[in-house]
Design a protein around this motif. Structure first.
Motif, short mmCIF file in Angstrom:
data_model
loop_
_atom_site.label_atom_id
_atom_site.label_comp_id
_atom_site.label_asym_id
_atom_site.label_seq_id
_atom_site.Cartn_x
_atom_site.Cartn_y
_atom_site.Cartn_z
N ILE A 1 0.74 -1.38 -0.14
CA ILE A 1 -0.10 0.07 -0.21
C ILE A 1 0.52 1.35 0.62
O ILE A 1 0.60 2.42 -0.52
N ASP A 2 1.53 1.57 1.02
CA ASP A 2 3.21 2.31 0.81
C ASP A 2 3.90 2.97 -0.74
O ASP A 2 3.79 3.83 -1.26
N GLN A 3 3.76 1.54 -1.35
CA GLN A 3 4.45 1.57 -2.64
C GLN A 3 3.05 1.92 -3.62
O GLN A 3 3.90 2.68 -4.44
N THR A 4 2.73 1.85 -3.33
CA THR A 4 1.25 2.62 -4.59
C THR A 4 1.66 3.82 -3.74
O THR A 4 1.21 4.63 -5.03
N GLU A 5 1.39 4.51 -3.20
CA GLU A 5 1.46 5.32 -3.32
C GLU A 5 2.50 6.45 -3.79
O GLU A 5 2.11 7.58 -4.27
N VAL A 6 3.37 5.62 -3.29
CA VAL A 6 4.76 6.43 -4.46
C VAL A 6 4.83 6.25 -5.67
O VAL A 6 5.19 7.42 -6.01
N ASP A 7 3.82 5.09 -5.96
CA ASP A 7 4.29 4.70 -7.78
C ASP A 7 3.19 5.94 -8.01
O ASP A 7 3.45 6.85 -9.39
N LYS A 8 2.24 6.67 -7.44
CA LYS A 8 1.28 7.77 -7.97
C LYS A 8 1.78 8.98 -7.42
O LYS A 8 1.74 9.51 -9.44
N HIS A 9 2.59 8.98 -7.04
CA HIS A 9 3.37 10.45 -7.24
C HIS A 9 5.15 10.42 -8.50
O HIS A 9 4.68 10.86 -8.66
N LEU A 10 5.19 9.50 -8.56
CA LEU A 10 5.85 8.94 -9.84
C LEU A 10 5.46 8.94 -10.78
O LEU A 10 6.12 9.54 -11.68
N HIS A 11 4.36 8.49 -11.10
CA HIS A 11 3.33 8.99 -12.04
C HIS A 11 3.08 10.39 -12.32
O HIS A 11 3.51 10.72 -13.63
N ARG A 12 2.63 11.48 -10.98
CA ARG A 12 2.59 12.39 -11.35
C ARG A 12 4.30 12.77 -12.08
O ARG A 12 3.65 13.82 -12.05
N LEU A 13 5.34 12.68 -11.48
CA LEU A 13 5.94 13.04 -11.77
C LEU A 13 6.26 13.62 -12.87
O LEU A 13 6.80 13.61 -13.55
N ALA A 14 6.64 11.80 -13.70
CA ALA A 14 6.68 11.91 -14.90
C ALA A 14 6.74 12.95 -15.99
O ALA A 14 7.17 13.00 -16.71
N THR A 15 5.41 12.95 -15.76
CA THR A 15 4.79 14.60 -16.53
C THR A 15 3.94 16.03 -16.31
O THR A 15 3.87 16.80 -16.74
N ALA A 16 4.89 16.09 -15.38
CA ALA A 16 4.60 17.77 -14.19
C ALA A 16 5.89 18.05 -15.48
O ALA A 16 7.09 17.82 -15.08
N ASP A 17 5.83 19.52 -15.03
CA ASP A 17 6.49 20.21 -15.84
C ASP A 17 7.79 20.09 -13.88
O ASP A 17 6.90 21.18 -13.43
N LEU A 18 8.74 20.40 -14.37
CA LEU A 18 9.66 20.19 -13.37
C LEU A 18 10.19 21.40 -12.70
O LEU A 18 11.02 21.29 -12.04
N SER A 19 9.58 22.10 -13.83
CA SER A 19 10.50 23.52 -13.69
C SER A 19 8.80 24.72 -13.07
O SER A 19 8.98 25.76 -12.27
N GLY A 20 8.45 24.09 -12.48
CA GLY A 20 7.27 24.36 -12.24
C GLY A 20 6.42 24.58 -11.04
O GLY A 20 7.62 24.13 -9.77
N ALA A 21 5.62 25.45 -10.81
CA ALA A 21 5.25 25.54 -9.50
C ALA A 21 4.72 24.22 -8.19
O ALA A 21 4.73 24.20 -6.81
N ASP A 22 4.29 23.29 -9.17
CA ASP A 22 3.55 22.08 -8.45
C ASP A 22 5.11 20.78 -8.02
O ASP A 22 4.51 20.15 -7.67
N PHE A 23 6.12 21.19 -9.04
CA PHE A 23 7.40 20.58 -7.97
C PHE A 23 8.00 20.28 -7.30
O PHE A 23 7.31 19.32 -6.51
N GLU A 24 7.60 21.07 -6.40
CA GLU A 24 7.53 21.53 -4.31
C GLU A 24 6.59 20.42 -4.05
O GLU A 24 7.20 19.21 -3.23
N PRO A 25 5.95 20.94 -3.57
CA PRO A 25 4.54 19.62 -3.18
C PRO A 25 4.54 18.35 -3.96
O PRO A 25 4.66 17.75 -2.76
N LEU A 26 4.74 18.16 -5.29
CA LEU A 26 5.06 16.87 -5.42
C LEU A 26 5.71 16.01 -5.15
O LEU A 26 5.44 14.82 -4.40
N VAL A 27 6.84 16.52 -5.06
CA VAL A 27 8.97 16.12 -4.89
C VAL A 27 8.36 16.41 -2.97
O VAL A 27 8.35 14.73 -2.43
N THR A 28 7.62 17.10 -2.24
CA THR A 28 7.51 16.74 -1.06
C THR A 28 6.67 15.46 -0.46
O THR A 28 6.94 14.73 0.72
N SER A 29 5.18 15.73 -1.20
CA SER A 29 4.75 13.91 -1.17
C SER A 29 5.63 12.65 -1.04
O SER A 29 4.97 12.05 -0.46
N LEU A 30 6.19 12.68 -1.99
CA LEU A 30 6.90 11.24 -3.34
C LEU A 30 8.16 11.51 -1.77
O LEU A 30 7.11 10.12 -1.54
#
Length: 169
Positions: free
Chosen positions: A77-106
């Motif tokens: 279950i823990d791994q499933t949550e990590v996988d969800k973040h990795l999926h979002r990270l794969a398509t995220a704009d890594l220079s955008g405002a979403d990067f920091e909160p996404l990486v913090t959750s990951l």
């Protein structure tokens, strides 16, 4: 190499430290191309780690550790949550405002997964496996890591990265 270094707990703990180091590198750079490279490398390493655990470790835990099904289910279950973040990270704009909160959750979810394994699963392994069995399992996991990624890992990486691989439409 000493016996302890091939122990499954040592093998997986080294993996955990590697994942933490990659995440640290990812959070310490602001260059978008370097962030993408590190995010992709982290994704591959996390997925390799989880596929190997699912195929080699968790079946043994379920068979040999009292309450092993619940322990394995929790780390999955823990791994499933990590996988969800990795999926979002794969398509995220890594220079955008979403990067920091996404990486913090990951970071939080990866840390929870690692803590559950190191604080609950690993002590159960030492309580219910002979040291020779831990070494054999560690060697099996090391061998699986050296092998070329199987189709299951390749497909999972492609899915998580949201990209088609060579020869895929």
């Amino acid at each position: 190499m000493s016996e302890k270094q091939n122990d499954v707990i040592e093998v997986l703990t080294r993996d955990h430290r590697r994942l933490e180091a990659l995440l640290s590198e990812l959070t310490s750079t602001s260059e978008p191309q370097e962030r993408r490279r590190l995010a992709d490398e982290l994704t591959v390493e996390v997925l390799r780690h989880s596929v190997i655990e699912e195929r080699h470790l968790y079946p043994e835990v379920r068979r040999r550790v009292p309450g092993g099904t619940e322990i394995a289910d929790k780390v999955i279950i823990d791994q499933t949550e990590v996988d969800k973040h990795l999926h979002r990270l794969a398509t995220a704009d890594l220079s955008g405002a979403d990067f920091e909160p996404l990486v913090t959750s990951l970071m939080e979810d990866l840390d929870a997964h690692i803590r559950d394994e190191e604080n609950y699963l690993f002590p159960s392994l030492t309580d219910h496996f002979e040291s020779d069995d831990l070494v054999r399992l560690g060697e099996r996991i090391e061998s699986a890591k050296r092998e070329a990624p199987g189709e299951g890992l390749t497909d999972r990486v492609r899915d998580h990265l949201g990209r088609d691989g060579p020869g895929r439409d």
